[in-house]
Design a protein around this motif. Sequence first.
Motif, PDB file in Angstrom:
ATOM      1  N   THR A  31      -3.424 -44.115 -65.506  1.00 25.10           N
ATOM      2  CA  THR A  31      -2.289 -44.880 -66.037  1.00 25.10           C
ATOM      3  C   THR A  31      -2.791 -46.054 -66.887  1.00 25.10           C
ATOM      4  O   THR A  31      -2.175 -46.403 -67.885  1.00 25.10           O
ATOM      5  N   ARG A  36      -3.220 -48.509 -72.192  1.00 23.12           N
ATOM      6  CA  ARG A  36      -4.069 -49.051 -73.269  1.00 23.12           C
ATOM      7  C   ARG A  36      -3.844 -48.280 -74.571  1.00 23.12           C
ATOM      8  O   ARG A  36      -3.804 -48.865 -75.650  1.00 23.12           O
ATOM      9  N   GLN A  57      -2.012 -58.747 -64.264  1.00 19.29           N
ATOM     10  CA  GLN A  57      -0.951 -58.402 -63.317  1.00 19.29           C
ATOM     11  C   GLN A  57      -0.489 -56.966 -63.498  1.00 19.29           C
ATOM     12  O   GLN A  57      -0.971 -56.266 -64.377  1.00 19.29           O
ATOM     13  N   VAL A  59       2.218 -53.922 -64.245  1.00 24.56           N
ATOM     14  CA  VAL A  59       3.433 -53.504 -64.943  1.00 24.56           C
ATOM     15  C   VAL A  59       4.461 -53.152 -63.866  1.00 24.56           C
ATOM     16  O   VAL A  59       4.093 -52.726 -62.760  1.00 24.56           O
ATOM     17  N   MET A  64       6.574 -48.091 -64.648  1.00 22.65           N
ATOM     18  CA  MET A  64       5.514 -47.146 -64.294  1.00 22.65           C
ATOM     19  C   MET A  64       6.095 -45.821 -63.824  1.00 22.65           C
ATOM     20  O   MET A  64       5.524 -44.765 -64.080  1.00 22.65           O
ATOM     21  N   GLY A  85      -5.431 -44.772 -60.727  1.00 23.15           N
ATOM     22  CA  GLY A  85      -4.724 -46.014 -61.046  1.00 23.15           C
ATOM     23  C   GLY A  85      -3.243 -45.981 -60.704  1.00 23.15           C
ATOM     24  O   GLY A  85      -2.513 -46.925 -60.986  1.00 23.15           O
ATOM     25  N   TYR A  86      -2.792 -44.934 -60.089  1.00 22.92           N
ATOM     26  CA  TYR A  86      -1.423 -44.810 -59.612  1.00 22.92           C
ATOM     27  C   TYR A  86      -1.458 -43.977 -58.333  1.00 22.92           C
ATOM     28  O   TYR A  86      -2.125 -42.953 -58.338  1.00 22.92           O
ATOM     29  N   ARG A  88      -0.201 -47.961 -57.081  1.00 27.45           N
ATOM     30  CA  ARG A  88      -0.851 -49.243 -56.836  1.00 27.45           C
ATOM     31  C   ARG A  88      -0.006 -50.155 -55.962  1.00 27.45           C
ATOM     32  O   ARG A  88      -0.479 -51.244 -55.605  1.00 27.45           O
ATOM     33  N   GLN A  92       5.391 -47.621 -55.388  1.00 30.88           N
ATOM     34  CA  GLN A  92       4.859 -46.518 -56.197  1.00 30.88           C
ATOM     35  C   GLN A  92       4.464 -45.310 -55.345  1.00 30.88           C
ATOM     36  O   GLN A  92       4.548 -44.168 -55.808  1.00 30.88           O
TER      37      GLN A  92
HETATM   38  P1  AMP Z   1      -6.706 -49.961 -64.969  1.00 30.29           P
HETATM   39  O1  AMP Z   1      -7.431 -49.467 -66.168  1.00 30.29           O
HETATM   40  O2  AMP Z   1      -6.326 -48.876 -64.013  1.00 30.29           O
HETATM   41  O3  AMP Z   1      -7.414 -51.096 -64.286  1.00 30.29           O
HETATM   42  O4  AMP Z   1      -5.310 -50.569 -65.508  1.00 30.29           O
HETATM   43  C1  AMP Z   1      -5.288 -51.602 -66.447  1.00 30.29           C
HETATM   44  C2  AMP Z   1      -3.988 -52.384 -66.317  1.00 30.29           C
HETATM   45  O5  AMP Z   1      -2.866 -51.536 -66.577  1.00 30.29           O
HETATM   46  C3  AMP Z   1      -3.709 -52.985 -64.953  1.00 30.29           C
HETATM   47  O6  AMP Z   1      -4.372 -54.210 -64.756  1.00 30.29           O
HETATM   48  C4  AMP Z   1      -2.192 -53.122 -64.972  1.00 30.29           C
HETATM   49  O7  AMP Z   1      -1.786 -54.231 -65.737  1.00 30.29           O
HETATM   50  C5  AMP Z   1      -1.769 -51.863 -65.727  1.00 30.29           C
HETATM   51  N1  AMP Z   1      -1.541 -50.721 -64.799  1.00 30.29           N
HETATM   52  C6  AMP Z   1      -2.246 -49.560 -64.740  1.00 30.29           C
HETATM   53  N2  AMP Z   1      -1.769 -48.757 -63.773  1.00 30.29           N
HETATM   54  C7  AMP Z   1      -0.735 -49.427 -63.204  1.00 30.29           C
HETATM   55  C8  AMP Z   1       0.150 -49.147 -62.134  1.00 30.29           C
HETATM   56  N3  AMP Z   1       0.071 -48.015 -61.428  1.00 30.29           N
HETATM   57  N4  AMP Z   1       1.094 -50.088 -61.826  1.00 30.29           N
HETATM   58  C9  AMP Z   1       1.181 -51.232 -62.514  1.00 30.29           C
HETATM   59  N5  AMP Z   1       0.368 -51.563 -63.515  1.00 30.29           N
HETATM   60  C10 AMP Z   1      -0.581 -50.676 -63.869  1.00 30.29           C
END
Ligand code: AMP
Length: 182
Positions: A31, A36, A57, A59, A64, A85-86, A88, A92
């Motif tokens: 995610t 990104r 922080q 989202v 999501m 990444g999901y 979190r 969720q």
């Molecule tokens: P990551 O690359 O997984 O560390 O994600 C980078 C950023 O994306 C996180 O710091 C959050 O701001 C956002 N993000 C990614 N996945 C989630 C999620 N499941 N819930 C909320 N925000 C997310």
Amino acid sequence: MHVVLLGPPGSGKGTQAERLAAKLSVPAISTGEMLRAAVAQGSALGARVEGVMASGQLVSDELMAEVVQDRLAKDDCKGGFLLDGYPRTAAQTQTLDDILDDLGERLDHVIYLSVPEEELVRRALLRQRDDDTEEVIQERLRVYRNETEPLVAHYEQAGLLRRVDGDRSMDEVTAAMLEAIR
Ligand code: AMP
């Protein structure tokens, strides 16, 4: 095969997700990567999440849910997926269960990559991106501890948790992950 990969920022989750997904022949769905990409494209989604992401922080769960629901409905997910990444947050985990229910599927394994705190800090400083201040890195760790770490106990109770020592060479970790879900 429906797998979730859990672990703190700096645990090597992203790299290991790619490696394990290739072995399992399922898509690795990150995610963070999706968000990104949305920011890089300048899409409406990207505009909504850019500031929150930059602050370290999370989202919102609602946004999501939309992102993940759309992604898991795609054809390449028919044979399973590896989520990186999901979920979190507790909300969720519920959303993921609902999505899987609708698809007539359920979660097979949750792999938890554990890495000692001091190693996480060391890695975070090594891979520090230009836009990541020390403060943002600390914020990500804090959010992880408050929001995401409780999912370890949640999935342990559900009998789905597979703990893997992430403080080893990349190849050793990949092998241990495969062994854990065999
Ligand atoms: P990551 O690359 O997984 O560390 O994600 C980078 C950023 O994306 C996180 O710091 C959050 O701001 C956002 N993000 C990614 N996945 C989630 C999620 N499941 N819930 C909320 N925000 C997310």
